[in-house]
Design a protein around this motif. Structure first.
Motif, PDB file in Angstrom:
ATOM      1  N   ASN A 251      -0.662   2.988   3.692  1.00 30.88           N
ATOM      2  CA  ASN A 251       0.473   3.452   2.880  1.00 30.88           C
ATOM      3  C   ASN A 251       1.370   2.280   2.493  1.00 30.88           C
ATOM      4  O   ASN A 251       1.826   2.185   1.348  1.00 30.88           O
TER       5      ASN A 251
ATOM      6  N   ALA B 228      -0.454   0.305  -0.232  1.00 33.07           N
ATOM      7  CA  ALA B 228      -0.381   0.936  -1.553  1.00 33.07           C
ATOM      8  C   ALA B 228       1.029   0.821  -2.137  1.00 33.07           C
ATOM      9  O   ALA B 228       1.199   0.548  -3.333  1.00 33.07           O
TER      10      ALA B 228
ATOM     11  N   LYS C  94      -4.453   2.378  -3.749  1.00 30.73           N
ATOM     12  CA  LYS C  94      -3.467   3.215  -4.430  1.00 30.73           C
ATOM     13  C   LYS C  94      -3.416   4.586  -3.764  1.00 30.73           C
ATOM     14  O   LYS C  94      -4.345   5.002  -3.052  1.00 30.73           O
ATOM     15  N   HIS C  95      -2.318   5.277  -3.994  1.00 30.57           N
ATOM     16  CA  HIS C  95      -2.174   6.651  -3.509  1.00 30.57           C
ATOM     17  C   HIS C  95      -2.938   7.607  -4.429  1.00 30.57           C
ATOM     18  O   HIS C  95      -2.867   7.494  -5.656  1.00 30.57           O
ATOM     19  N   THR C  96      -3.660   8.548  -3.843  1.00 33.05           N
ATOM     20  CA  THR C  96      -4.336   9.599  -4.601  1.00 33.05           C
ATOM     21  C   THR C  96      -4.123  10.926  -3.870  1.00 33.05           C
ATOM     22  O   THR C  96      -3.573  10.964  -2.760  1.00 33.05           O
ATOM     23  N   GLU C  97      -4.604  12.000  -4.469  1.00 34.15           N
ATOM     24  CA  GLU C  97      -4.484  13.314  -3.816  1.00 34.15           C
ATOM     25  C   GLU C  97      -5.287  13.372  -2.523  1.00 34.15           C
ATOM     26  O   GLU C  97      -4.997  14.178  -1.635  1.00 34.15           O
ATOM     27  N   LYS C  98      -6.304  12.526  -2.413  1.00 33.58           N
ATOM     28  CA  LYS C  98      -7.139  12.504  -1.208  1.00 33.58           C
ATOM     29  C   LYS C  98      -6.652  11.487  -0.183  1.00 33.58           C
ATOM     30  O   LYS C  98      -7.289  11.294   0.850  1.00 33.58           O
TER      31      LYS C  98
ATOM     32  N   VAL D  52      -4.977   7.384   0.474  1.00 32.39           N
ATOM     33  CA  VAL D  52      -5.080   6.029  -0.079  1.00 32.39           C
ATOM     34  C   VAL D  52      -6.540   5.711  -0.350  1.00 32.39           C
ATOM     35  O   VAL D  52      -7.405   5.886   0.510  1.00 32.39           O
ATOM     36  N   ARG D  53      -6.803   5.241  -1.574  1.00 29.55           N
ATOM     37  CA  ARG D  53      -8.170   4.924  -1.970  1.00 29.55           C
ATOM     38  C   ARG D  53      -8.195   3.591  -2.729  1.00 29.55           C
ATOM     39  O   ARG D  53      -7.158   3.018  -3.059  1.00 29.55           O
TER      40      ARG D  53
ATOM     41  N   LYS E  42      -8.241   0.789  -5.396  1.00 25.68           N
ATOM     42  CA  LYS E  42      -7.663   0.590  -6.720  1.00 25.68           C
ATOM     43  C   LYS E  42      -8.488  -0.434  -7.494  1.00 25.68           C
ATOM     44  O   LYS E  42      -9.096  -0.119  -8.497  1.00 25.68           O
TER      45      LYS E  42
END
Length: 286
Positions: free
Chosen positions: A244, A247, A267-271, A273-274, A276
Motif C-alpha cells: 500500500n 502504491a 497500483k491500487h485495484t479492486e483486487k 495492489v497489483r 503497474k
C-alpha cells in the motif's frame, strides 16, 4: 549516487515451496515450472556507489559449498558475483560495506570464501564492514529447527571472527529506520526475524530492495506467500502495509529473486495492489 545491478547467479527452486498453499494452476501463470516443478530464480543484488563508499546489498550463495549442495539448486546461466562486479570495473576489495537483508544462505553466502590453503574460511570482502542487526544475528546464530538449514555457520561466524561485523539500529515502533548507511529500512518479521528491506533515494525516486518480502512479480497477491516463511500470517500483514505504501508513493520495487522482471511499480485495484509497470534496471539506473 550510482546504482548497479549485480547478478550473483541464477538457480531454481520448487514452485510449490515458493508459493506455499497457492495451487500450481494459479502460480504457474506468472512463474512457469519445468518438468521437475522447478521455477527460474536469480540472486540480483544491488551495488550503491556514493562518495567514497561502495555498498553491496546481499551477495547470493557464494562459491564455497560442495557440488552436491549446489546440485539441489540447479544453477543456470553464466553470471557470478565476481564477474558482475568486474563488468562495472569493481573488485571485491573495493567494497566498503556489505548490507545483508537477512542471513539465509542465498543472501549472504557470497560474504565468505575459503582461505587460500582451503583449511578454513575468511571474508570475501576484506575491506568491508558486514551489516546485520542484533535481533536477526541472534536469530541466525541460535536458529530454530525450521530455519537451521538456511543459516550456515560457515557463512555467518567468520564475519564476527574477522572483527568486520556491524549492527544497524532497530526502531521501537513500526516506522522506517534511517540506517547508518544513508538509506531507510523497513523491518519485516514474517519470512524470518528482523529481515531488512532497504529504501534508497535515487534521482527523485525511491528504490525498494524487496529481498524475500516480495520475491517475484507472482507474489504480489497477498495470500501468495512462500512456504519458507516462518510466520506466514505476519507476512500477509507486512506485505499489505508495504505494498500500500509502495502504491501510494510510487516506489520502484527492485526484485531480488525474479529472474525475468527486474524492477516494477504497483497500483491500487479492486483486487488489491497489483502490477503497474515493469522496468529494466537500465531504464531506471541510466
Amino acid at each position: 549516487m550510482n546504482l548497479y545491478p549485480i547478478n550473483a547467479g541464477n538457480f531454481k527452486l520448487d514452485g510449490g515451496a515458493m508459493f506455499g498453499v497457492v495451487p500450481k494452476s494459479l502460480w504457474q501463470r506468472t512463474n512457469p515450472a519445468d518438468a521437475n516443478n522447478m521455477i527460474d530464480l536469480t540472486a540480483r543484488c544491488l551495488l550503491i556507489e556514493e562518495g567514497n563508499r561502495l555498498i553491496l546489498i546481499d551477495n547470493g550463495m557464494g562459491n564455497k559449498q560442495s557440488d552436491k549442495f549446489y546440485g539441489y539448486y540447479h544453477p543456470w546461466g553464466d553470471y557470478s558475483l565476481s564477474s558482475s562486479l568486474k563488468s562495472y570495473g569493481f573488485h571485491e576489495d573495493d567494497i566498503t560495506d556489505v548490507f545483508m537483508t537477512h542471513l539465509h544462505f542465498d543472501h549472504c553466502g557470497g560474504s565468505i570464501k575459503r582461505n587460500k590453503d582451503n583449511t578454513g574460511f575468511e571474508p570475501a570482502f576484506k575491506n568491508a564492514n558486514f551489516w546485520s542487526n542484533k535481533d536477526h544475528w541472534k536469530w541466525a546464530t541460535q536458529p530454530n529447527r525450521r530455519e537451521k538449514a538456511s543459516f550456515l555457520k560457515e557463512n555467518i561466524m567468520p564475519m564476527e571472527e574477522s572483527g568486520q561485523l556491524k549492527f544497524t539500529d532497530i526502531p521501537e515502533l513500526d516506522t522506517l529506520e534511517n540506517s547508518k548507511l544513508g538509506f531507510d529500512i523497513f523491518f519485516a518479521n514474517g519470512h524470518t526475524d528482523k529481515q531488512m528491506i532497504p529504501l534508497i533515494k535515487y534521482k527523485g525516486k525511491t528504490i525498494a530492495f524487496m529481498a524475500d518480502l516480495l520475491p517475484t512479480v507472482g507474489h504480489l497477491p497477498l495470500p501468495f506467500v512462500m512456504g519458507y516463511d516462518t510466520r506466514p500470517l505476519l507476512t500477509l500483514n507486512e506485505k499489505e502495509i508495504f505494498l500500500n505504501r509502495a502504491a501510494d508513493n510510487n516506489y520502484y520495487l527492485f526484485l531480488e529473486h525474479d529472474a525475468h522482471n527486474e524492477i516494477i511499480t504497483v497500483k491500487h485495484t479492486e483486487k488489491g495492489v497489483r502490477l503497474k509497470n515493469t522496468y529494466t534496471t537500465e531504464d531506471i539506473f541510466k
